[in-house]
Design a protein around this motif. Structure first.
Motif, PDB file in Angstrom:
ATOM      1  N   GLU A  41       0.835  -1.203   0.000  1.00  0.00           N
ATOM      2  CA  GLU A  41       0.000   0.000   0.000  1.00  0.00           C
ATOM      3  C   GLU A  41       0.877   1.262   0.000  1.00  0.00           C
ATOM      4  O   GLU A  41       0.579   2.217  -0.717  1.00  0.00           O
ATOM      5  CB  GLU A  41      -0.937   0.012   1.204  1.00  0.00           C
ATOM      6  N   PHE A  42       1.943   1.247   0.775  1.00  0.00           N
ATOM      7  CA  PHE A  42       2.861   2.393   0.777  1.00  0.00           C
ATOM      8  C   PHE A  42       3.518   2.551  -0.593  1.00  0.00           C
ATOM      9  O   PHE A  42       3.652   3.651  -1.109  1.00  0.00           O
ATOM     10  CB  PHE A  42       3.944   2.257   1.853  1.00  0.00           C
ATOM     11  N   LYS A  43       3.919   1.437  -1.192  1.00  0.00           N
ATOM     12  CA  LYS A  43       4.560   1.459  -2.507  1.00  0.00           C
ATOM     13  C   LYS A  43       3.630   2.023  -3.576  1.00  0.00           C
ATOM     14  O   LYS A  43       4.081   2.612  -4.551  1.00  0.00           O
ATOM     15  CB  LYS A  43       4.977   0.040  -2.934  1.00  0.00           C
ATOM     16  N   ALA A  44       2.324   1.843  -3.403  1.00  0.00           N
ATOM     17  CA  ALA A  44       1.347   2.290  -4.402  1.00  0.00           C
ATOM     18  C   ALA A  44       1.050   3.789  -4.329  1.00  0.00           C
ATOM     19  O   ALA A  44       0.307   4.304  -5.157  1.00  0.00           O
ATOM     20  CB  ALA A  44       0.053   1.493  -4.242  1.00  0.00           C
ATOM     21  N   SER A  45       1.624   4.487  -3.372  1.00  0.00           N
ATOM     22  CA  SER A  45       1.391   5.930  -3.257  1.00  0.00           C
ATOM     23  C   SER A  45       1.922   6.655  -4.486  1.00  0.00           C
ATOM     24  O   SER A  45       2.863   6.200  -5.139  1.00  0.00           O
ATOM     25  CB  SER A  45       2.061   6.474  -1.991  1.00  0.00           C
ATOM     26  N   ASP A  46       1.330   7.785  -4.777  1.00  0.00           N
ATOM     27  CA  ASP A  46       1.666   8.559  -5.980  1.00  0.00           C
ATOM     28  C   ASP A  46       3.136   8.950  -6.072  1.00  0.00           C
ATOM     29  O   ASP A  46       3.663   9.112  -7.166  1.00  0.00           O
ATOM     30  CB  ASP A  46       0.824   9.842  -6.043  1.00  0.00           C
TER      31      ASP A  46
END
Length: 147
Positions: A41-46
């Motif tokens: 989820e952190f990796k998917a941040s913009d």
């Protein structure tokens, strides 16, 4: 456990050594305001943080006692990062940062949260902190109810 080598005993220096780069503040943002708590989820941040930097920053937050890491009750090979009480105490600071940024950023910010802050900042902060405590409690004490 790797500890940060402190340059001085100054409280501002202590804070800067932990939070003095964009990634730490963005991770706190995701934990506090965006409901993210897993590596993916952190990796998917913009902002596109690299895996190596994310691992380093999460380890710093763990070592400083700002987050805790638990095994996901739904997937034993997945870890979840939850704010500790020490981390939850950062909510007022992050609300001020959010408020300031939204005031000067032409693209604004999360309107619903900003409206709550504008209406009653103290209440908005308390609600955010209570929600984070409840979330942590549900993951750590009632894993079957967490998902």
């Amino acid at each position: 456990m790797k500890t940060i080598e402190r340059r001085s005993t100054c409280p501002i220096n202590y804070s800067v050594e932990i939070f003095g780069d964009k990634w730490m503040l963005l991770l706190l943002r995701d934990l506090m305001f965006n409901g993210k708590n897993s590596f993916l989820e952190f990796k998917a941040s913009d902002e596109k943080i690299s895996s190596a930097v994310l691992t380093e920053k999460l380890n710093t937050l763990l070592n400083e006692g700002i987050v805790t890491k638990i095994t996901s009750p739904k997937n034993a090979s997945k870890f979840l990062y939850m704010l500790t009480e020490k981390g939850i105490e950062l909510v007022p600071f992050m609300v001020e940062f959010l408020n300031w940024g939204s005031r000067y950023n032409p693209n604004g910010g999360p309107k619903t949260l900003l409206e709550k802050i504008e209406k009653n900042k103290k209440k908005a902060i308390a609600e955010l902190q209570d929600n984070l405590r409840s979330q942590r409690h549900s993951y750590t004490n009632n894993p079957s109810d967490a998902f």
